[in-house]
Design an enzyme around this catalytic site. Sequence first.
Site, PDB file in Angstrom:
ATOM      1  N   GLU A 188       0.860  -1.324  -0.062  1.00  0.00           N
ATOM      2  CA  GLU A 188      -0.105  -0.157   0.034  1.00  0.00           C
ATOM      3  C   GLU A 188       0.855   1.385   0.071  1.00  0.00           C
ATOM      4  OE1 GLU A 188      -3.777   1.838   2.817  1.00  0.00           O
ATOM      5  OE2 GLU A 188      -2.748  -0.085   3.202  1.00  0.00           O
ATOM      6  N   ASP A 189       1.964   1.351   0.898  1.00  0.00           N
ATOM      7  CA  ASP A 189       2.684   2.413   0.939  1.00  0.00           C
ATOM      8  C   ASP A 189       4.135   2.647   0.212  1.00  0.00           C
ATOM      9  OD1 ASP A 189       0.717   3.347   2.749  1.00  0.00           O
ATOM     10  OD2 ASP A 189       1.485   2.489   4.485  1.00  0.00           O
ATOM     11  N   ASP A 206     -18.288  -3.197  43.783  1.00  0.00           N
ATOM     12  CA  ASP A 206     -18.290  -3.928  45.016  1.00  0.00           C
ATOM     13  C   ASP A 206     -18.607  -5.425  44.852  1.00  0.00           C
ATOM     14  OD1 ASP A 206     -17.812  -1.996  47.085  1.00  0.00           O
ATOM     15  OD2 ASP A 206     -19.953  -1.592  47.508  1.00  0.00           O
TER      16      ASP A 206
END
Length: 710
Positions: A82-83, A265
Amino acid sequence: MNQEASVFLISDLCDLLEEYLEQDQVREIYRAYLFGAEAHEGQHRMSGEPYIYHPIEVARILADMRMDPQTIIAALLHDVIEDTPAVKEQLSSEFGEEVAELVDGVSKLTQIQFESKAEQQAENLRKMMLAMTRDIRVILVKLADRLHNMRTLGVMKPEKKRRIARETLDIYVPIAARLGMNTIRIELEDLCFKSIYPMRYKVLDNALKRARGNRKELVSKIETSIKHRLHQEGFEGEVIGREKHLFSIYQKIRNKVQTFSEVFDVYAFRIIVDNVDACYRVLGIVHNLYKPVPGKFKDYIAIPKANGYQSLHTVLFGPYGVPIEVQIRTREMHTVAEGGIAAHWRYKTGEAAGSTDHVRAREWLRNVLEMQKSAGDSLEFIENIKIDLFPDEVYVFTPQGSIMEMPRGATAVDFAYAVHTDIGNSCVAVKIDRRLAPLRTPLFNGQHVEIITAPNAKPNPAWLNFVITAKARSNIRHFLKNMQQDEAEQLGLRLLDKALSVYGVSFDEVQERRVSRLLNQYGFETPEQLLVDIGLGGRMAQLVARALMPDEEGKLESVAGEPHSQALVIKGTEGMLVNYAKCCHPIPGDPIMGFLSAGRGIVIHTSNCSNVADFRKHPEKWIDVQWEDEIEGEFPVGLRVDVSNQRGVLAMIAAAVADMGANIENVVMDEREGKFVTMAFTLTVRNRTHLAQIMRHLRSSKQVHKLIRS
């Protein structure tokens, strides 16, 4: 400095990998790191760090899960397609086809743009699900990628942080839960909570830290008490006091309208033992130590959750009356509970294929693939899949005694489709615990369910109002969509043939070149598409007929009026595309008219219906219709009856109607002035004559004062 830190990070990762992988596998992973570092050279994240930091951290998350070498390599390279200039073929030649497919699968999840955010999110989820059906490791890499992105969200603007966090909460958290990956799910939930509601997170976190100090003594006392009793009985189980995570506490406060102290609690403990037999024996020990709360025991060992989770759950009355939640499980169950499907990942030995959670995940993904085939678009697909991503199970028995797991609120129709699509499509009735019950009946734990089918039965559109499972909803829609297309085509042909009868021809007799020319003009590929559009009310049959017969000039003027054309015959048994108006309830024998409604086909009204005045403004959408001579079936009709306010009068009316062979579908009573009661009935009758006979029979009763058709 940054480069040195990067080298330290990869060496740290390699140390972790050497704990469970072979040396040559670790060397191959290091080679993938060098490839990725070179591909991302010069790229930086928004924080200013070298981009390669991110893939290393993603790989580290997966290494903590003990994932196989191919998944770790895919994590290191998940952004290179992709990059960077790197391509799939290059990855395939360097690291093999398996790694290339994984990286390509992850990359394809985010490479498409849409006009709306909802559509984009829907399509991204759809692609993610389909990638999972091919190789589930794709989603494991994507989850690890999203987890690291969420951890480093701090540098982004608040609105972008909220958007990414909301998407993570809507999509990635449910998937992690469905795959049983609780460790990742819990961290993602808390990180999303911190980004969406930073102030609420801060207040709750501070309150948790303050309260934690006051609890230490009681937690230690309960823990020691349980350990001591186990030791007395000869068990060496591990007892861990556990704390609810922030998002879980926030959800309980918000959804159950509880205060922080009420939620906090509850003291929670986990007991880990060696085998299943010990789990049940330890359950008896803790029930003997502290009194159990009735109705709060759940056995997820005998009947595991959909994601493979197994444990015994019980709630006890602890010292000073405080409630104690206890989970009892084996070490293997604990590993699965924390890591889900990733816990059994053993590609090199093939163990994964046989593990329970892996089989369950595969079964779910097969259903996802089936839903994808029948869904109309991404938004419909995401609507279906989200139902499956938020299950709260009930367990019912088939006639053969098998256990079927269904979401809470599932009905008999959902059960039928869960057994098999054909069973769902042809179901007509159900026996629950051997008694007949309506198909819309919700199912509860332990019920025995038997579906009754008929060969010619079809799904009912009304089922969509009560089914809740994705499989049932998508299959009903798919069937009805196909049925509607078939009906629309047949109705369109009838309407067009009626319009063409003015010219003395039928659609089959029109020259093929004229049809082809018209299809090109309208943008249709086949004549069937044109007929469907006419049947659905998208196009007027008369206008299409004119366009098909441009040379017949002598008859064009008569098309609008069609004084000598035959009316469209209504048989009374038409399906989805011939509807009978609920405002006037037309029945055979009434004078009627048809109104073309886009997407719904023809809506039949009585000629004197009060709504017809509005339709007269659109004469191009009228259609001349008439009843067929012989019509079988029953039609709903409204009847208003004013009767004396006496005991038993409703039973008298009901008996009179039944005597005349009709059925009462609904009745609404309205008391008026004490002496009289107005009853509004909806009856089913055969025709106008049948209705007249019923009205005559009712008028003969002294209690009936006024009777009108409504």
